[in-house]
Design a protein around this motif. Structure first.
Motif, mmCIF file in Angstrom:
data_model
loop_
_atom_site.group_PDB
_atom_site.id
_atom_site.type_symbol
_atom_site.label_atom_id
_atom_site.label_comp_id
_atom_site.label_asym_id
_atom_site.label_seq_id
_atom_site.Cartn_x
_atom_site.Cartn_y
_atom_site.Cartn_z
ATOM 1 N N TYR A 380 0.758 -1.009 -0.089
ATOM 2 C CA TYR A 380 -0.119 -0.003 -0.121
ATOM 3 C C TYR A 380 0.859 1.291 0.014
ATOM 4 N N GLU A 381 0.382 2.157 -0.727
ATOM 5 C CA GLU A 381 1.026 3.596 -0.654
ATOM 6 C C GLU A 381 0.089 4.609 -0.196
ATOM 7 N N HIS A 382 0.449 5.527 0.855
ATOM 8 C CA HIS A 382 -0.509 6.179 1.278
ATOM 9 C C HIS A 382 -0.371 7.628 0.396
ATOM 10 N N LYS A 383 -1.401 8.653 0.396
ATOM 11 C CA LYS A 383 -1.061 9.941 -0.434
ATOM 12 C C LYS A 383 0.305 10.637 0.136
ATOM 13 N N ASN A 384 0.539 10.550 1.301
ATOM 14 C CA ASN A 384 1.957 11.127 2.093
ATOM 15 C C ASN A 384 3.083 10.476 1.760
ATOM 16 N N GLY A 385 2.993 9.246 0.983
ATOM 17 C CA GLY A 385 4.130 8.487 0.522
ATOM 18 C C GLY A 385 4.615 7.525 1.259
ATOM 19 N N ASN A 386 3.679 7.418 2.668
ATOM 20 C CA ASN A 386 4.039 6.198 3.218
ATOM 21 C C ASN A 386 3.446 5.052 2.758
ATOM 22 N N GLY A 387 3.839 3.939 3.327
ATOM 23 C CA GLY A 387 3.197 2.437 3.091
ATOM 24 C C GLY A 387 2.193 2.376 3.982
ATOM 25 N N SER A 388 1.907 0.992 4.399
ATOM 26 C CA SER A 388 1.013 0.464 5.178
ATOM 27 C C SER A 388 1.268 0.888 6.620
ATOM 28 N N LYS A 414 10.765 -9.468 15.403
ATOM 29 C CA LYS A 414 11.551 -9.637 14.159
ATOM 30 C C LYS A 414 10.828 -9.074 12.712
ATOM 31 N N ALA A 415 11.545 -8.416 11.906
ATOM 32 C CA ALA A 415 11.013 -7.749 10.751
ATOM 33 C C ALA A 415 11.513 -8.698 9.585
ATOM 34 N N VAL A 416 10.287 -8.783 8.878
ATOM 35 C CA VAL A 416 10.528 -9.792 7.671
ATOM 36 C C VAL A 416 10.240 -8.715 6.673
ATOM 37 N N GLY A 417 11.133 -8.180 5.625
ATOM 38 C CA GLY A 417 10.606 -7.111 4.955
ATOM 39 C C GLY A 417 11.189 -5.842 5.484
ATOM 40 N N ASN A 418 10.989 -4.881 4.755
ATOM 41 C CA ASN A 418 11.532 -3.461 5.278
ATOM 42 C C ASN A 418 10.354 -2.631 6.205
ATOM 43 N N ILE A 419 10.450 -2.879 7.566
ATOM 44 C CA ILE A 419 9.772 -2.179 8.289
ATOM 45 C C ILE A 419 10.234 -0.717 8.754
ATOM 46 N N ARG A 420 9.820 0.347 8.362
ATOM 47 C CA ARG A 420 10.724 1.807 8.576
ATOM 48 C C ARG A 420 10.391 2.304 9.864
ATOM 49 N N VAL A 421 9.272 1.790 10.677
ATOM 50 C CA VAL A 421 9.227 2.689 11.963
ATOM 51 C C VAL A 421 8.550 1.435 12.846
ATOM 52 N N ILE A 473 5.055 1.139 10.624
ATOM 53 C CA ILE A 473 5.031 1.557 9.150
ATOM 54 C C ILE A 473 5.811 0.672 8.151
ATOM 55 N N ALA A 474 5.239 0.215 7.139
ATOM 56 C CA ALA A 474 6.353 -0.673 6.311
ATOM 57 C C ALA A 474 6.366 0.296 5.052
ATOM 58 N N GLU A 475 7.503 0.105 4.103
ATOM 59 C CA GLU A 475 7.759 0.843 3.203
ATOM 60 C C GLU A 475 6.569 0.651 2.003
ATOM 61 N N PRO A 476 6.435 1.672 1.306
ATOM 62 C CA PRO A 476 5.441 1.526 0.348
ATOM 63 C C PRO A 476 5.530 0.385 -0.654
ATOM 64 N N ASN A 477 4.263 -0.325 -0.944
ATOM 65 C CA ASN A 477 4.122 -0.992 -1.885
ATOM 66 C C ASN A 477 5.184 -2.507 -1.830
ATOM 67 N N GLU A 478 5.339 -2.660 -0.433
ATOM 68 C CA GLU A 478 5.937 -3.673 -0.008
ATOM 69 C C GLU A 478 5.083 -4.581 0.887
ATOM 70 N N THR A 479 5.611 -5.928 0.458
ATOM 71 C CA THR A 479 4.615 -7.073 1.628
ATOM 72 C C THR A 479 5.633 -7.229 2.708
ATOM 73 N N ALA A 480 5.272 -6.969 4.037
ATOM 74 C CA ALA A 480 6.029 -7.308 5.141
ATOM 75 C C ALA A 480 5.348 -7.693 6.075
ATOM 76 N N GLN A 481 6.129 -8.577 7.348
ATOM 77 C CA GLN A 481 5.646 -8.904 8.256
ATOM 78 C C GLN A 481 6.362 -8.287 9.676
ATOM 79 N N LEU A 482 5.633 -8.290 10.688
ATOM 80 C CA LEU A 482 6.490 -8.270 12.061
ATOM 81 C C LEU A 482 6.144 -9.174 13.025
ATOM 82 N N LEU A 483 7.171 -9.881 13.578
ATOM 83 C CA LEU A 483 6.461 -10.995 14.579
ATOM 84 C C LEU A 483 7.137 -10.565 15.915
#
Length: 492
Positions: A380-388, A414-421, A473-483
């Motif tokens: 997902y990409e939010h209008k302000n440029g953030n992802g999910s 544990k982050a799987v993919g790019n979790i920004r925040v 907050i995950a990077e835009p348009n990226e499938t990520a997981q947080l454990l």
């Protein structure tokens, strides 16, 4: 030819060396060397004082023969320590490893031959004895006996004669030592006799004997005070009192409970329901009280003989007043490792994008137990440029936080993919007051990381009903997981 001797088995022991038919020698100069004893095995070359062995030189060729042995052992052929006959009968008169040597001279340095038989000679009986080689503790020596404070370790060493290989130290203590060196602790005051049984099994049996040294050790009460080392509280609220030495358990009676008083921070007296010695160690008693995790203080006073606590070495417990109890670390997250297979007390998320939250059972992945919490991000990409952006927060199980106590707040992520925040917020559900911290750089893709918000430290604000909230907050348009696993929010 038969060889006669006291230890004599008529079996060839050792073909030491064999030279024959060298081309450069004529037939009448062929040299054979053939030396043997009356024992079949080199390990059997063992005897006791006064025992004999026979050795034979059956070599051929022109030579000079000389047997030699160190005195006081000697050859019975001529009652000397040097012999030139073919057969040597030896009587052994000294203990230890005794060499019997033979030198053959063929008139040629390249052909001359020396050989040695080694015979182990023992006393026929074992004479036990021992000495004190080290004392760890305060002591004095008087007339060959030792007076020491309780708790000392004494190391004894066998000085027995006759080469014993079997030992047993004899004391009235509940210790079994079967070595030539014994390190024994003496705790209870009293006078101790020390004995040693020594015997020999190999390589020749020796008659075992016992020696006692009566009154060798005297133990007096230690001058080190008998005191409390630590008091802690378990999850049931009970207080464990640990001492610096073992208790004399026989001194603990029903009246011992009357020597203790427990008060809370407001000076209220708590009821002690029961007092008992720990069943696991002898240096701890348990004060059973109703569960409470406030600050507690314990006082101990003597009440005369009845009920007074005493160490195993006869020293009474020192009196103390208002000794603070180390409080139980009460974890407010009753589902911190998600072992009940739900994600309570958290809701299932407020989504800017889309996703899902589940508790997964996988012991190979979980950092603690079998379960962990998994938060999934949809691209997902939010209008302000953030992802999910996802938020999960507590909806039940709120708890108070007071500036009077220290707290620990930690969990594994544990982050799987790019979790920004990753942001953690503490909120008061009643007042709306809050504080937060962002863990921007701590997450490592694909690895469990321990996140610590507080580590045994005070929280500066007061919360009546604490609500914990997590924002990701995950990077835009990226499938990520947080454990997430092993959530701990504990009060000390």
């Amino acid at each position: 030819m038969k060889l006669k001797g006291t230890n004599f088995f008529m079996v060839l022991f050792c073909l030491m060396t064999f030279f024959s038919c060298k081309e450069e020698f004529e037939y009448d100069k062929i040299t054979d060397i053939y030396v043997f004893s009356t024992e079949s095995n080199s390990k059997d070359l063992v005897t006791t004082l006064g025992g004999t062995f026979s050795f034979t030189d059956a070599s051929r060729g022109e030579y000079v023969r000389e047997w030699t042995i160190d005195g006081p052992s000697y050859f019975t052929n001529n009652e000397d320590t040097v012999l030139t006959e073919h057969i040597a009968h030896v009587q052994f008169e000294n203990t230890g490893v005794v060499p019997v040597k033979i030198q053959l001279d063929f008139g040629d340095e390249e052909l001359n031959y020396d050989s040695t038989f080694y015979i182990t000679v023992y006393d026929s009986a074992v004479t036990p004895d021992f000495e004190v080689i080290e004392i760890e503790g305060d002591y004095v020596e008087s007339n060959g006996k030792y007076i020491m404070e309780s708790g000392a370790f004494v190391t004894f060493k066998s000085t027995s004669q006759g080469q014993p290989d079997t030992f047993e130290w004899l004391t009235t203590l509940d210790q079994t030592v079967k070595d030539s060196v014994a390190r024994i602790e003496f705790v209870k005051p009293g006078v101790y006799d020390i004995g040693l049984f020594a015997s020999r099994k190999e390589p020749v049996k020796g008659t075992g004997n016992t020696i006692y040294k009566n009154g060798l050790i005297e133990v007096v009460p230690s001058t080190v005070p008998f005191r409390v080392d630590q008091m802690t509280q378990d999850e049931e609220g009970n207080i464990f009192v640990k001492f610096n030495r073992d208790l004399d358990l026989e001194t603990i009676t029903d009246s011992t409970i009357n020597n203790f008083t427990i008060r809370d921070a407001d000076n209220n007296v708590l009821t002690i329901n029961h007092l008992a010695a720990s069943g696991e160690v002898n240096n701890t008693i348990i004060l059973f009280v109703d569960p409470t995790f406030s600050q507690l203080y314990v006082t101990y006073n003597h009440s005369g003989e009845a009920g007074d606590l005493q160490s195993i070495d006869g020293v009474k417990l020192e009196e103390f007043t208002d000794m603070e109890v180390e409080g139980y670390q009460h974890n407010f997250f009753t589902n911190g490792s998600f072992e009940n297979s739900t994600y309570a007390p958290f809701n299932d998320g407020k989504w800017v994008g889309s996703g899902a939250m589940n508790v997964i059972k996988d012991a190979t992945t979980a950092v603690d137990g079998d379960y962990y919490l998994q938060v999934d991000f949809e691209p997902y990409e939010h209008k302000n440029g953030n992802g999910s952006k996802l938020t999960i927060e507590m909806t039940e199980g709120y708890f108070p936080v007071s500036a009077e106590y220290n707290y620990t707040f930690e969990f594994y992520a544990k982050a799987v993919g790019n979790i920004r925040v990753l942001k953690v917020t503490l909120k008061d559900a009643d007042t709306g007051d809050s504080m937060n911290k962002t863990f921007q750089d701590q997450l490592v893709d694909g690895e469990w990381v321990k996140i610590t918000y507080f580590s045994n430290e005070p929280i500066t604000k007061e919360f009546i009903n604490t609500n914990v909230q997590f924002d990701f907050i995950a990077e835009p348009n990226e499938t990520a997981q947080l454990l997430v696993d092993h959530l701990v929010f504990s009060q000390h």
